[in-house]
Design a protein around this motif. Structure first.
Motif, PDB file in Angstrom:
ATOM      1  N   MET A   1       0.906  -0.978  -0.191  1.00 51.28           N
ATOM      2  CA  MET A   1       0.137  -0.023   0.185  1.00 51.28           C
ATOM      3  C   MET A   1       1.068   1.563   0.060  1.00 51.28           C
ATOM      4  SD  MET A   1      -3.154  -1.291   2.858  1.00 51.28           S
ATOM      5  CE  MET A   1      -3.723  -2.503   2.681  1.00 51.28           C
ATOM      6  N   ALA A   2       0.230   2.062  -1.003  1.00 47.49           N
ATOM      7  CA  ALA A   2       0.757   3.715  -0.549  1.00 47.49           C
ATOM      8  C   ALA A   2       1.074   4.140  -0.179  1.00 47.49           C
ATOM      9  CB  ALA A   2       0.711   4.413  -2.050  1.00 47.49           C
ATOM     10  N   THR A   3       2.459   4.608   1.050  1.00 46.62           N
ATOM     11  CA  THR A   3       2.594   5.740   1.461  1.00 46.62           C
ATOM     12  C   THR A   3       2.441   7.026   1.390  1.00 46.62           C
ATOM     13  OG1 THR A   3       3.793   3.873   2.884  1.00 46.62           O
ATOM     14  CG2 THR A   3       4.217   6.404   3.889  1.00 46.62           C
ATOM     15  N   THR A   4       1.734   8.184   2.823  1.00 46.24           N
ATOM     16  CA  THR A   4       1.375   8.987   2.146  1.00 46.24           C
ATOM     17  C   THR A   4       2.051   9.985   3.274  1.00 46.24           C
ATOM     18  OG1 THR A   4      -0.678   9.695   1.519  1.00 46.24           O
ATOM     19  CG2 THR A   4      -0.077  11.335   2.236  1.00 46.24           C
ATOM     20  N   THR A   5       3.241  11.175   3.011  1.00 43.65           N
ATOM     21  CA  THR A   5       3.924  11.885   3.273  1.00 43.65           C
ATOM     22  C   THR A   5       2.635  13.043   4.420  1.00 43.65           C
ATOM     23  OG1 THR A   5       5.758  11.565   2.866  1.00 43.65           O
ATOM     24  CG2 THR A   5       5.793  13.423   3.425  1.00 43.65           C
ATOM     25  N   MET A   6       3.195  13.190   5.419  1.00 46.69           N
ATOM     26  CA  MET A   6       1.709  14.232   5.927  1.00 46.69           C
ATOM     27  C   MET A   6       2.892  15.268   5.971  1.00 46.69           C
ATOM     28  SD  MET A   6      -1.501  13.486   6.093  1.00 46.69           S
ATOM     29  CE  MET A   6      -1.809  14.213   8.056  1.00 46.69           C
ATOM     30  N   ASN A   7       3.213  16.347   5.834  1.00 45.00           N
ATOM     31  CA  ASN A   7       3.141  17.044   5.750  1.00 45.00           C
ATOM     32  C   ASN A   7       3.415  18.198   7.417  1.00 45.00           C
ATOM     33  OD1 ASN A   7       5.426  16.687   3.755  1.00 45.00           O
ATOM     34  ND2 ASN A   7       4.130  18.443   2.581  1.00 45.00           N
ATOM     35  N   LYS A   8       4.228  19.017   7.791  1.00 40.84           N
ATOM     36  CA  LYS A   8       3.673  19.258   8.706  1.00 40.84           C
ATOM     37  C   LYS A   8       2.928  21.248   9.064  1.00 40.84           C
ATOM     38  CE  LYS A   8       5.415  16.515  12.141  1.00 40.84           C
ATOM     39  NZ  LYS A   8       5.337  15.517  12.950  1.00 40.84           N
ATOM     40  N   ASP A   9       3.046  20.993   7.256  1.00 46.27           N
ATOM     41  CA  ASP A   9       2.634  22.292   7.148  1.00 46.27           C
ATOM     42  C   ASP A   9       1.595  22.005   6.609  1.00 46.27           C
ATOM     43  OD1 ASP A   9       3.769  21.717   5.421  1.00 46.27           O
ATOM     44  OD2 ASP A   9       4.862  23.940   4.745  1.00 46.27           O
ATOM     45  N   SER A  10       0.450  21.377   6.725  1.00 50.22           N
ATOM     46  CA  SER A  10       0.283  20.858   5.396  1.00 50.22           C
ATOM     47  C   SER A  10      -1.613  21.068   6.326  1.00 50.22           C
ATOM     48  CB  SER A  10      -1.194  19.049   5.767  1.00 50.22           C
ATOM     49  OG  SER A  10       0.659  18.734   4.632  1.00 50.22           O
ATOM     50  N   ARG A  11      -1.993  22.088   4.945  1.00 47.90           N
ATOM     51  CA  ARG A  11      -3.860  22.628   5.962  1.00 47.90           C
ATOM     52  C   ARG A  11      -4.781  21.646   6.065  1.00 47.90           C
ATOM     53  NH1 ARG A  11      -4.885  27.627   6.758  1.00 47.90           N
ATOM     54  NH2 ARG A  11      -7.084  28.413   6.410  1.00 47.90           N
ATOM     55  N   ARG A  27      -6.353  17.587  19.068  1.00 45.96           N
ATOM     56  CA  ARG A  27      -5.568  17.651  19.988  1.00 45.96           C
ATOM     57  C   ARG A  27      -4.386  16.679  19.828  1.00 45.96           C
ATOM     58  NH1 ARG A  27      -9.873  16.249  23.107  1.00 45.96           N
ATOM     59  NH2 ARG A  27      -8.889  14.058  23.783  1.00 45.96           N
ATOM     60  N   HIS A  28      -4.337  15.650  19.192  1.00 40.20           N
ATOM     61  CA  HIS A  28      -3.180  14.884  18.300  1.00 40.20           C
ATOM     62  C   HIS A  28      -2.219  15.191  17.239  1.00 40.20           C
ATOM     63  CE1 HIS A  28      -0.861  11.265  18.191  1.00 40.20           C
ATOM     64  NE2 HIS A  28      -1.526  10.741  16.921  1.00 40.20           N
ATOM     65  N   LEU A  29      -3.220  16.008  16.299  1.00 38.88           N
ATOM     66  CA  LEU A  29      -1.818  16.446  15.526  1.00 38.88           C
ATOM     67  C   LEU A  29      -1.198  17.932  16.173  1.00 38.88           C
ATOM     68  CD1 LEU A  29      -4.928  16.821  12.074  1.00 38.88           C
ATOM     69  CD2 LEU A  29      -3.070  15.229  12.676  1.00 38.88           C
ATOM     70  N   GLU A  30      -1.662  18.269  16.679  1.00 36.80           N
ATOM     71  CA  GLU A  30      -1.291  20.065  17.377  1.00 36.80           C
ATOM     72  C   GLU A  30      -0.261  19.148  18.195  1.00 36.80           C
ATOM     73  OE1 GLU A  30      -4.202  23.703  18.270  1.00 36.80           O
ATOM     74  OE2 GLU A  30      -4.340  21.990  19.533  1.00 36.80           O
ATOM     75  N   SER A  31      -0.551  17.804  19.035  1.00 38.49           N
ATOM     76  CA  SER A  31       0.142  17.695  19.850  1.00 38.49           C
ATOM     77  C   SER A  31       2.334  17.088  19.207  1.00 38.49           C
ATOM     78  CB  SER A  31       0.404  16.050  20.434  1.00 38.49           C
ATOM     79  OG  SER A  31       0.139  15.213  19.615  1.00 38.49           O
ATOM     80  N   GLU A  32       1.736  16.406  17.380  1.00 39.49           N
ATOM     81  CA  GLU A  32       2.427  15.889  17.015  1.00 39.49           C
ATOM     82  C   GLU A  32       2.559  17.144  15.765  1.00 39.49           C
ATOM     83  OE1 GLU A  32       3.755  12.697  16.328  1.00 39.49           O
ATOM     84  OE2 GLU A  32       2.835  12.423  18.255  1.00 39.49           O
ATOM     85  N   GLY A  33       2.827  18.323  15.639  1.00 40.16           N
ATOM     86  CA  GLY A  33       3.624  19.082  15.276  1.00 40.16           C
ATOM     87  C   GLY A  33       3.051  19.899  13.918  1.00 40.16           C
ATOM     88  N   TYR A  34       1.036  19.641  14.208  1.00 43.48           N
ATOM     89  CA  TYR A  34       0.725  19.558  12.766  1.00 43.48           C
ATOM     90  C   TYR A  34       0.357  21.517  13.761  1.00 43.48           C
ATOM     91  CZ  TYR A  34       0.871  15.585  10.258  1.00 43.48           C
ATOM     92  OH  TYR A  34       1.534  14.733  10.112  1.00 43.48           O
ATOM     93  N   THR A  35       0.091  22.509  12.508  1.00 47.16           N
ATOM     94  CA  THR A  35       0.048  23.528  12.680  1.00 47.16           C
ATOM     95  C   THR A  35      -0.612  24.627  12.409  1.00 47.16           C
ATOM     96  OG1 THR A  35       1.765  24.553  11.331  1.00 47.16           O
ATOM     97  CG2 THR A  35       2.441  24.032  13.921  1.00 47.16           C
ATOM     98  N   ASN A  36      -1.007  23.774  10.841  1.00 45.38           N
ATOM     99  CA  ASN A  36      -1.844  24.601   9.973  1.00 45.38           C
ATOM    100  C   ASN A  36      -3.192  24.087   9.532  1.00 45.38           C
ATOM    101  OD1 ASN A  36      -2.806  26.604   7.665  1.00 45.38           O
ATOM    102  ND2 ASN A  36      -1.264  25.673   6.239  1.00 45.38           N
ATOM    103  N   LEU A  37      -3.963  23.983  10.982  1.00 40.89           N
ATOM    104  CA  LEU A  37      -5.765  22.974  11.073  1.00 40.89           C
ATOM    105  C   LEU A  37      -6.397  23.700  10.775  1.00 40.89           C
ATOM    106  CD1 LEU A  37      -4.570  20.659  14.178  1.00 40.89           C
ATOM    107  CD2 LEU A  37      -4.026  20.713  11.859  1.00 40.89           C
ATOM    108  N   VAL A  38      -7.389  23.632  10.091  1.00 43.62           N
ATOM    109  CA  VAL A  38      -8.875  24.299  10.287  1.00 43.62           C
ATOM    110  C   VAL A  38      -9.648  23.778  10.811  1.00 43.62           C
ATOM    111  CG1 VAL A  38     -10.276  25.150   8.249  1.00 43.62           C
ATOM    112  CG2 VAL A  38      -7.386  25.003   7.760  1.00 43.62           C
ATOM    113  N   GLY A  39     -10.539  24.277  11.092  1.00 43.04           N
ATOM    114  CA  GLY A  39     -12.154  23.910  11.805  1.00 43.04           C
ATOM    115  C   GLY A  39     -12.912  24.942  11.689  1.00 43.04           C
ATOM    116  N   ALA A  40     -14.552  24.820  12.033  1.00 47.28           N
ATOM    117  CA  ALA A  40     -15.344  25.693  12.112  1.00 47.28           C
ATOM    118  C   ALA A  40     -15.825  25.065  12.999  1.00 47.28           C
ATOM    119  CB  ALA A  40     -16.145  25.922  10.726  1.00 47.28           C
ATOM    120  N   THR A  41     -17.340  25.529  14.258  1.00 49.13           N
ATOM    121  CA  THR A  41     -17.754  25.243  15.112  1.00 49.13           C
ATOM    122  C   THR A  41     -19.373  24.720  14.240  1.00 49.13           C
ATOM    123  OG1 THR A  41     -18.825  27.360  15.655  1.00 49.13           O
ATOM    124  CG2 THR A  41     -16.955  26.517  17.515  1.00 49.13           C
TER     125      THR A  41
END
Length: 319
Positions: A1-11, A27-41
């Motif tokens: 199976m292919a492996t996809t690289t997730m960059n820390k600055d991926s949106r 929480r987990h993404l933040e703890s792993e250093g992902y800084t470009n997270l998008v959310g909406a309530t």
């Protein structure tokens, strides 16, 4: 199976980022250093509103979408509000996936539920059991919606060449859960009831059904770890199970929670209430073979969840 690289600055857009699952993933993404997270309530973006979802995705232009948004509930809510569960979940996932496709999102994770499998599927349940038998009637509307989500992921892969995937977690619990006395899932519902019984000095607590159905429980932060792991390591049209590979009876679950919350009275059974599916244990060998397994024991997870509940009891009491 292919492996996809997730960059820390991926949106990364996490749909449902305030819910039990979405907040754990965030929480987990933040703890792993992902800084470009998008959310909406939900008050900022109603995912049932197709034009609003398209406008949002076209404005945000995420690289990755994690669809953890859903209308969820326990056996009572599923059975009572089946039309709402079917309609709302279909709308949410179709809108999110169509909008993601329209802005060329190549990596998407759709999270479903183990209720997609037949009521009497061979145990433990393999992914190949999908669509091989009748569903549990108390939550078939929700299950049909989630099956449609799996089909949409597969169709997007086939028609558009997208690297979209779906994962089916077992019963989830953890900090941020819904503790409503009627509309919550079995573990938080039992936790609240047994806690209040212990607090009030009640002599007994009555639980629904015979107590014999067996269930598997996954701590939500383990699912969050699995979600990132799958985005990095899994690329296949077939859905994949996420669980712990062990189960226990509802009666045993109630006794375990009673020990944690300090309830020493009797646990009684109301056998006039429905049991639901007799057993629902997932076969997680495919995920284990990829190199991932759950880390949190049930005792540890229940203790952490109860600590959270105690810290937030005043706010969850009204739900």
């Amino acid at each position: 199976m292919a492996t996809t690289t997730m960059n820390k600055d991926s949106r990364i857009y996490v749909a449902g980022h305030r819910g039990l699952v979405g907040s754990a993933i965030w929480r987990h993404l933040e703890s792993e250093g992902y800084t470009n997270l998008v959310g909406a309530t939900s008050s900022e973006l109603d995912l049932r509103d197709r034009s609003a979802v398209f406008d949002f995705l076209h404005e945000q232009r995420p690289d990755v979408v994690i669809d953890a948004a859903a209308r969820v509930g326990g056996i009572h809510a599923n059975d009572t509000f089946s039309a709402d569960f079917l309609s709302d979940n279909l709308l949410i996932q179709v809108n999110v996936m169509d909008a993601a496709n329209s802005v060329d999102v190549d990596r998407l994770l759709f999270l479903g539920s183990s209720c997609i499998y037949p009521k009497f599927a061979e145990q433990p349940i393999k992914e190949s059991s999908l669509l091989t038998g009748e569903l549990e009637p108390t939550n078939d509307a929700y299950a049909i919606a989630k099956i449609a989500g799996i089909m949409q992921v597969q169709a997007a892969r086939k028609q558009y060449g997208r690297h979209w995937i779906s994962a089916m977690p077992t019963n989830l619990y953890g900090p941020g859960d819904n503790f409503h006395p009627e509309n919550s899932h079995v573990l938080p519902a039992l936790m609240r009831r047994l806690h209040e019984a212990a607090r009030d000095g009640a002599e007994s607590v009555t639980i629904w059904g015979t107590g014999t159905p067996r269930r598997e429980f996954l701590y939500v932060d383990d699912l969050a770890r699995a979600s990132l792991f799958l985005l990095e390591n899994y690329d296949d049209p077939q859905t994949i199970n996420v669980g712990v590979g062990e189960d226990l009876s509802i009666r045993e679950l109630a006794e375990t929670i009673a020990t944690t919350v300090g309830f020493e009275g009797d646990i009684l059974l109301d056998t006039t209430k429905p049991d639901g599916t007799p057993r629902k244990l997932l076969d997680v060998s495919r995920l284990n073979d990829l190199g991932w397994s759950a880390q949190t024991s049930l005792d540890e997870g229940i203790k952490t969840t109860y600590d959270w509940y105690l810290d937030h009891e005043s706010s969850v009491r009204a739900k």
